[in-house]
Design a protein around this motif. Structure first.
Motif, PDB file in Angstrom:
ATOM      1  N   PRO A   1      86.963  62.195  67.428  1.00 54.62           N
ATOM      2  CA  PRO A   1      87.509  62.776  68.648  1.00 54.62           C
ATOM      3  C   PRO A   1      87.665  64.288  68.571  1.00 54.62           C
ATOM      4  O   PRO A   1      88.254  64.896  69.461  1.00 54.62           O
TER       5      PRO A   1
ATOM      6  N   VAL B   1      88.722  66.168  74.944  1.00 57.51           N
ATOM      7  CA  VAL B   1      89.950  65.388  75.051  1.00 57.51           C
ATOM      8  C   VAL B   1      90.991  66.046  75.957  1.00 57.51           C
ATOM      9  O   VAL B   1      92.077  65.517  76.138  1.00 57.51           O
TER      10      VAL B   1
ATOM     11  N   TRP C   1      95.367  62.291  75.789  1.00 59.13           N
ATOM     12  CA  TRP C   1      94.017  62.682  75.394  1.00 59.13           C
ATOM     13  C   TRP C   1      93.045  62.104  76.406  1.00 59.13           C
ATOM     14  O   TRP C   1      93.102  60.905  76.702  1.00 59.13           O
ATOM     15  N   ARG C   2      92.166  62.922  76.909  1.00 62.49           N
ATOM     16  CA  ARG C   2      91.207  62.436  77.893  1.00 62.49           C
ATOM     17  C   ARG C   2      90.353  61.325  77.274  1.00 62.49           C
ATOM     18  O   ARG C   2      89.826  61.477  76.174  1.00 62.49           O
TER      19      ARG C   2
ATOM     20  N   LEU D   1      84.438  58.816  71.774  1.00 61.75           N
ATOM     21  CA  LEU D   1      85.390  59.676  71.065  1.00 61.75           C
ATOM     22  C   LEU D   1      86.137  58.924  69.959  1.00 61.75           C
ATOM     23  O   LEU D   1      86.669  59.527  69.046  1.00 61.75           O
TER      24      LEU D   1
END
Lengths: 348, 361
Positions: B60, B66, B274-275, B319
């Motif tokens: 990630p 993110v 976190w995206r 990710l």
């Protein structure tokens, strides 16, 4: 324990406005040409997708090209916008295998531009024209309101005469050809960036702007069977090779370790997170020629100071048509893609 | 070139490749945490030098990827205020928000500038006292010291027209979150070398013990990665799970204490979304109350409408190393760097961008 809910965003709306990358020489530029300009203006000379048009006029073979110059800052290490405006069009003609003869110059000036800047630029243009042995025979001047321009925009167009019987164009490229690069890459782009971003490097990096007809003519005079020439401007070597691979329907493979890049430029690119294979040059070209003539071509080119770094970097193949691949230094192999968008500095 | 060529030497690479092949008896899955490492792997064709038993999955460690969609929308909202100069690192400006990217906001007239350092943004604030200068403080522990320094300096000099939009995330909580996921199939980590130059690697010891997972602090050049893989495989085949440091030329056990102090003075640990992954407890940083005046979210209160994320993009799985970019049906067709569905396709550290640009010949 964290629960993951993988998700991703809705697509962004694109394509309805012009972005800077449409002028960057990469994929968006190609899309603009293919989807907008060619369908409207398409004709045989345009379809050849060369640096300039090669035309027949009353039995004479003529090359005709134009280019506009918008660079910030106007003066940079190793040259100014005037050098680019003359050398750029001279080089586009040279890439058609044509001896450059006449240029036009159109100036778009911004109100408030210091006259001394204009004098500097014009003096450089004259010097470059003399060096390239071309005459500047017609021109035009417009002035726009302050804030509506960026100091100076210059357009030049040029006419040259094709004296060689060779068909120097993408369609002449053959599997088995070698790819020769005329000198070390990336100096122009890095020189511009160093002043634009106020970055200072330990060593002075000057633009490589230079007229290229002389070395091209030397290759022709030496009887080398040039198949295609391409100057390595916006988008750098990788974009030029991709364009040729696409237009000629061949594969190109280059060896990363053999691509000439000077130490200062490599260092600057490492620091800035740029790839020299994508950085612009203004006095470098790639030549596609039979493999048996590669060594002789490199030797001949190296006799010119601007081509001191000339090297054979790769070859043309029949497979993987339309793509460029790269053998990495450590022995891996991958595709060398076209630049997509502008090269941007990265986070860490 | 000194300090570069040594780490890209083909003979040394072949030696390490032989060593890895000799060591490897069973199949292993290794995750390189940082997107910079992913790019080196794919760009140098490093997979060609590994035995088929070794599978690399990508972590990630792409700060741009993110950063939550709402924050990008917020950044675009702030950038569109008439008197603001919005500054960002380069790779953030192409990432799509819910309707457009910062680059498209720039095309529409916003004053968006690419800077190399938050201190450049601070200089812009000094030079333009009548305008609000906002810096998009994105990144892991690597960029945190410089961002902390910019805020600290702004306070010291009394520069009131400077603020940062904080999107800072931390690596160790993300590694724990990935290990705790039921889909996790990672046997060892190559930890992000540059994060460790700042933070050291003591904080990885409890993670390694708790999850019995080898963690090798690894650099970014091709030979660094080969050596890191070699060390991780040696641990796995021996049945060890320790924290080792491959990147000893840059990383010390205790890290950079001065940098850590500055981070702790300006920031505090907080939960962060976190995206593509979701909220990670203690997964990021926020400004301490003392520095509220430099918090762009306080200065520019905007309604952050919750944004629907599309189903098609699998970047959350990418990710976490669960899927590879090529497993995505949209990869290279409906999702390209020109028309990205997700951030990993545009970021210079994104795994999808790496696979797209440097795909196998």
């Amino acid at each position: 324990m964290t629960q993951f809910k993988p998700a991703c965003p809705l697509p962004a709306a694109t394509g309805e406005t012009v972005l800077l990358a449409h002028g960057g020489g990469g994929k968006l530029t190609r899309q603009l040409i293919e989807n907008l300009f060619l369908p409207v203006f398409g004709c045989a000379a345009l379809e050849a997708r060369h640096d300039g048009a090669r035309l027949q006029v009353n039995g004479a073979r003529v090359a005709f090209s134009t280019d506009s110059y918008v660079v910030r800052p106007l003066v940079f290490p190793g040259g100014n916008i005037g050098d680019l405006a003359v050398n750029g069009t001279v080089n586009d003609l040279a890439m058609c295998g044509a001896r450059p003869l006449y240029l036009s110059a159109g100036f778009i000036l911004e109100e408030g531009l210091p006259m001394v800047t204009l004098r500097t630029v014009v003096a450089s243009m004259r010097q470059c024209a003399e060096r390239a042995n071309v005459d500047l025979v017609t021109g035009d001047t417009k002035v726009v309101d302050r804030g509506k321009g960026d100091g100076i925009f210059i357009n030049t167009a040029g006419i040259g005469i094709v004296e060689t019987a060779l068909e120097i164009e993408p369609a002449s490229v053959r599997p088995g050809d070698s790819v020769v690069v005329s000198g070390s890459l990336g100096a122009h782009g890095v020189a511009i960036l160093s002043v634009r971003e106020g970055l200072e490097f330990e060593s002075f990096i000057a633009s490589d702007t230079a007229p290229l007809w002389e070395p091209v003519d030397a290759l022709l005079q030496a009887g080398i069977e040039l198949h295609c020439l391409r100057d390595l401007t916006r988008g750098g070597l990788s974009s030029a090779l991709n364009e040729i691979a696409g237009a000629a329907g061949v594969g190109v493979t280059i060896d990363e370790a053999s691509v000439p890049v000077s130490e200062p430029v490599r260092g600057a690119c490492e620091i800035l997170g740029l790839d020299p294979l994508y950085v612009a040059n203004e006095g470098r070209f790639a030549a596609f020629l039979p493999a048996r003539e590669a060594e002789r071509s490199v030797e001949r080119l190296r006799q010119f100071p601007i081509c001191a770094g000339a090297a054979c970097v790769g070859r043309v193949e029949a497979d993987h048509a339309g793509t460029v691949s790269l053998n990495s230094r450590i022995g891996g192999r991958r595709v060398l893609d076209m630049l997509s968008g502008e090269q941007l500095p990265r986070i860490c | 070139m000194k300090f570069v060529d040594e780490y890209r030497d083909s003979e040394a690479a072949a030696r390490l490749s032989r060593s890895i092949r000799q060591r490897t008896l069973r199949p292993w899955t290794l995750m390189e945490v940082c997107g910079g490492q992913t790019h080196t792997i794919v760009k140098s064709g490093l997979q060609d030098l590994l035995p088929p038993e070794i599978s690399l999955v990508h972590g990630p460690g792409c700060p741009v990827c993110v950063t939550p969609l709402e924050l990008i929308d917020k950044a675009i909202g702030i950038a569109s205020f008439p008197a603001t100069i919005f500054c960002s690192f380069g790779d953030m400006i192409r990432v799509p928000g819910s309707s457009k990217s910062l680059l498209e906001a720039k095309a529409a007239g916003a004053d968006v500038r690419v800077v190399y350092s938050p201190l450049d943004a601070l200089r812009l604030a000094r030079l333009n006292p009548a305008r609000e200068v906002v810096f998009f403080a994105v990144g892991f522990e690597t960029t945190a010291p410089a961002n902390a320094m910019a805020v600290w300096q702004a306070e010291r000099e009394g520069i009131r027209n400077f603020s940062i939009l904080v999107a800072h995330v931390l690596v160790p909580p993300a590694m724990e979150a990935i290990l705790g996921s039921e889909n996790c199939r990672i046997n060892a980590f190559l930890a992000a070398g540059h994060v460790c130059t700042v933070m050291g690697y003591e904080e990885y010891v409890p993670i390694s013990r708790r999850w019995r997972v080898p963690i090798v602090v690894t650099g970014f050049e091709p030979l660094d990665l080969l050596e890191g893989i070699d060390m991780a495989v040696a641990q796995l085949e021996d049945g060890r799970s320790e924290v080792e440091n491959q990147y000893s030329r840059a990383v010390r056990r205790e890290g950079n204490r001065h940098a850590q102090q500055r981070i702790a003075e300006v920031f505090e640990v907080s939960h962060r979304k976190w995206r593509g992954i979701g909220e990670i407890p203690s997964g990021g940083l926020r400004l301490r109350d003392r520095f509220r005046d430099f918090d762009a979210e306080v200065k520019f209160p905007t309604e952050a409408a919750p944004v629907e994320e599309a189903k098609e993009c699998i970047s959350g799985l990418v990710l976490q190393g669960i899927r590879k970019p090529r497993d995505c049906p949209a990869f290279g067709t409906r999702c390209t760097p020109e028309t990205p569905l997700g951030a990993p396709m545009v970021s210079s550290e994104g795994a999808c961008a790496a696979y797209y640009h440097y795909r196998k010949a």
